[in-house]
Design a protein around this motif. Structure first.
Motif, short mmCIF file in Angstrom:
data_model
loop_
_atom_site.label_atom_id
_atom_site.label_comp_id
_atom_site.label_asym_id
_atom_site.label_seq_id
_atom_site.Cartn_x
_atom_site.Cartn_y
_atom_site.Cartn_z
N GLY A 1 2.56 3.03 3.95
CA GLY A 1 1.74 2.33 3.80
C GLY A 1 0.84 1.86 4.79
N VAL B 1 -3.40 -2.59 -5.39
CA VAL B 1 -2.59 -3.39 -4.68
C VAL B 1 -2.83 -4.89 -5.38
CG1 VAL B 1 -1.96 -4.33 -2.32
CG2 VAL B 1 -2.57 -1.87 -2.67
N TYR C 1 0.89 -1.25 -0.14
CA TYR C 1 0.11 0.01 -0.05
C TYR C 1 0.94 1.27 0.00
CZ TYR C 1 -4.46 -2.27 0.63
OH TYR C 1 -5.81 -2.88 0.19
#
Length: 801
Positions: free
Chosen positions: A330, A291, A281
């Protein structure tokens, strides 16, 4: 020193005018060592130039040895810079540069610089010493290569250094058992601090790991084995026990996912999976991450206990010290997408006493880090502060205002402080204060833009004018401010001049739209005065018909249009002040005669209107005629004849008229017009024209688009097939094997609508079984839909390009 005691060596660098501060560091370190002694084996040892004995060599060389040994470098500066060392302008500069070089090469030591605020009287005539301090301070602020703080008094310094050293002890204590070196010094590879206590069944995990290791051990010893050589599980175990966290390779993770029902993860493997997910991410697109990491099934994130484990780990990844910027980003992005508010970050401000100077827990054995401390340390000392504030803006509530306001008082960056206050102002509906955001840089599609758009209707006229003229905000905000002012009053001529001199077509159009909408003498005069003051400016060159429409009435414009030399602007102006139906006959005549019915072409040629210039004049008038036909209602349109006129104009392929002709054809045309509209769409790359071509061309053209090598065309074809033609399940599933990610993920969303959770879970196996292979992002998208926390699983753009 006892064998199990670990030292954190802190070196103090400073000239001689901050002796009180140097002493304060030592006393606070001693106090914290005593405070933590009952629960921690970590100690702080402070060193500095006072510990150096005179030697025959250059004195600074001996001090440099202390710099090379330290775990933490603390610099303190006020008005003095120091004396030259033979290599640098001062001992402080040599020590700092040496520590900075070490950090770049070996990620150690941690560096923190504290600057005592200089009284205003000294800044008028700073002198050479203070000049060098100020120059270094400005350079350091620009580079932001380490923790930076200012202090105003010795008490202020004590509070800040107490906070820093206390946090250092807390974090070190959490890492020390796993990371301490045999020499008693702190290892420089901190691990994540959260232990995962919730596992579906830890015993099968241990058994599987032991079985795999036994098989490979037997192979190594005997050269053969009857056991199962589970290479992917061995890789997962090896990665989990790495001293530095490492992501699982995508191929291995997808193979493991294929047998997920039989796979039980240990605590360390669980951490590795989350690290991999956060890295994925962190690397993905900011607004709509694509993703390809199927990992949510393993995390049990839909259950209460599984979600607690996940959030503990994400907080650690986002806010605790580690060197991986992508993973930190992320983790922050995931917290935002999940819309999670874990107590480590959002516990009530009054419960934690955030207004108090001391941040240490009353019970030192608890070693808690308060929410305000986590936020403050992160925003003052890391490189992912923008995403951290984005996360705060996305999830903060009115009850969080005290925490946010206190944090705004503690951060060092003015820009960061203004954004924190903007979040607080938005939550408390203080839109006037919120408008201060417009004086800074605002990114398109950001929370700042969204907040300002909501605040426009509450802004004062002064704030609106500031927003109108702001050049560091998205044009959408400028336009919103112009619209809001125009709802309250007519723009003044000077205000219009400022807008027009921007020479932005959208802003210029907005000015004319506002004046036309108000339709008052004041509004018209303001525009005319502004244009007159600009002289023969190209700022309004494309808006001369609109100027005429503001200046003259219909009859006057008709008289002007009778003049061959003025028809280029006068007839288009007439269409702006007149309804379409009375002008339809003239519009048809203009298109049928290529303007000969309204202008003397030979006369224009005698006055120098030749070639491209004459073609341009004619095209501008024909464009106005097309717009008249486009506005006709069904009762006034001559469909067959008007359609032929529009087709003829499109066939001219003139840059001025082709888009309008294509748009009108989309309304009136048939399947035979699809290629012509598509040709224009390809020239201007307009998605609306592409969709219009597909609408005319039907399902065959949509399928042809789908096979295009162009990603945009293929995605539009897929969207048309799904939205307009309701294709069957088999054809829909074929889209999941498209070469274009956007096509695949658009199809996934449609599959989600048509399938139950059980059907979708079964479909993963069907999809993965195709002999020609499959795409990881499709599996990951379905995994997210089924097993991620609901705010992320239902996020409409989380799997879009």
């Amino acid at each position: 020193m006892a064998a199990n005691v670990r030292e954190v060596v802190v070196f103090i660098a400073s000239p001689g005018d901050v002796t009180d501060e140097r002493e304060a560091v030592r006393k606070i370190a001693e106090s914290l060592n005593n405070l933590h002694s009952s629960v921690s084996t970590v100690r702080i040892r402070v060193t500095g130039w006072e510990h150096v004995q005179p030697e025959h060599e250059r004195p600074q060389e001996v001090i440099n040895e202390l710099v090379d040994e330290c775990d933490v470098f603390i610099g303190v500066l006020y008005k003095k810079w120091g004396s030259p060392t033979g290599h640098y302008d001062s001992g402080f500069e040599e020590e700092y540069e040496r520590a900075l070089k070490r950090r770049k090469e070996a990620k150690a030591p941690d560096i923190a610089l504290y600057f005592k605020r200089v009284e205003q009287d000294f800044l008028a005539d700073p002198g050479e010493q203070l000049k060098k301090v100020l120059q270094f301070q400005r350079k350091f602020q620009e580079e932001h290569s380490a923790l930076y703080r200012e202090f105003s008094s010795i008490d202020d310094f004590k509070a800040k250094i107490y906070e820093y050293l206390n946090r250092l002890l807390i974090l070190t204590r959490k890492h020390v058992d796993a990371n301490a070196g045999s020499d008693g010094k702190l290892a420089r590879t901190p691990q994540m601090t959260t232990e995962v206590t919730h596992l579906n069944n830890p015993d099968p995990a241990r058994q599987a790991i032991a079985s795999s290791l036994s098989a490979f051990s037997e192979l190594a010893i005997r050269g053969h084995t009857d056991g199962d050589l589970d290479r992917d599980r061995l890789l997962l175990v090896a990665l989990a026990f790495q001293p530095d966290m490492v992501s699982i390779p995508m191929h291995a993770l997808n193979r493991l996912y294929g047998r997920r029902a039989e796979l039980h993860l240990s605590a360390m493997e669980y951490k590795t999976v989350i690290w991999t997910l956060a890295e994925s991410y962190g690397s993905a697109a900011t607004k709509a991450p694509n993703v390809a990491t199927p990992a949510w099934y393993f995390l049990d994130a839909r259950s209460e206990s599984g979600l607690v484990d996940l959030l503990d780990m994400l907080v650690s990844l986002a806010f605790d010290e580690h060197e991986d910027f992508v993973v930190r980003c992320g983790a922050l992005r995931l917290l935002s997408l999940i819309k999670a508010k874990p107590s480590q970050l959002w516990m009530s401000a009054t419960e934690k006493g955030v207004s108090e100077v001391s941040l240490v827990s009353p019970d030192p054995s608890a070693m808690d880090i308060t929410p305000i401390e986590r936020w403050e340390y992160h925003l003052n000392s890391t490189d992912s502060t923008a995403l951290a504030i984005d996360y705060m803006a996305n999830v903060a509530e009115i009850r969080d205002v005290p925490l946010i306001q206190e944090l705004a008082r503690r951060v060092e960056s003015r820009a960061m402080r203004s954004r924190l206050l903007a979040i607080s102002n938005y939550l408390t509906k203080d839109f006037n204060a919120l408008m201060a955001l417009s004086s800074g840089y605002v990114v398109s599609d950001s929370w700042e833009e969204a907040f300002l758009l909501e605040g426009v209707e509450h802004a004062t006229e002064e704030e609106l004018l500031q927003l109108v003229n702001a050049r560091t905000v998205p044009i959408r905000l400028n336009l919103a401010a112009i619209a809001e002012i125009s709802m309250r009053r007519a723009l003044g001529s000077e205000e219009i001049v400022q807008i027009l001199t921007r020479k932005n077509e959208q802003l210029t159009t907005a000015v004319f739209d506002a004046a036309s909408k108000l339709d008052t003498a004041e509004a018209r005069m303001s525009v005319l005065e502004a244009v007159a003051s600009l002289g023969d400016s190209d700022a309004v060159s494309e808006h001369k018909p609109r100027l005429l429409a503001l200046t003259y009435g219909p009859e006057e414009l008709r008289r002007l249009a009778a003049d061959t030399h003025r028809v280029i602007n006068a007839w288009p102006a007439l269409t702006l002040v007149h309804s379409a139906e009375p002008l339809a006959t003239e519009a048809r005549s203009i298109l049928d005669t290529d303007c000969a019915s309204h202008m003397d072409v030979k006369e224009l040629e005698q006055f120098g209107y030749k070639g491209a210039v004459l073609a341009y004049v004619r095209a501008k008038v024909r464009l106005a005629a097309l717009e008249v036909l486009d506005q006709l209602g069904d009762s006034h349109a001559e469909h067959d004849n008007d359609l032929q006129r529009v087709r003829a104009e499109l066939h001219r392929s003139h840059i001025i008229t082709r888009e309008q002709a294509a748009r009108t054809l989309i309304k009136w045309g048939t399947e035979e017009d699809a290629p012509a509209v598509l040709e224009v769409a390809n020239k201007v790359r307009d998605p609306e024209l592409f969709l219009g071509a597909i609408k005319l061309g039907g399902i065959r053209l949509a399928r042809r688009f789908l096979k295009s090598d162009d990603a945009q065309e293929a995605t539009l074809g897929a969207a048309a097939l799904i939205e307009s033609y309701d294709i069957g399940q088999r054809e829909l599933q074929e889209l999941l094997y498209s070469d274009h990610p956007a096509v695949r993920l658009r199809a996934v969303r449609e599959v989600r609508k048509r399938c139950s959770d059980e059907q979708l879970a079964e479909f993963i196996e069907v999809y993965r079984s195709r002999a020609s292979g499959y795409y990881y992002d499709v599996v990951a998208a379905i995994d997210r839909m089924l097993y991620a926390p609901l705010p992320l699983a239902e996020h409409p753009g989380a799997d879009a390009i």
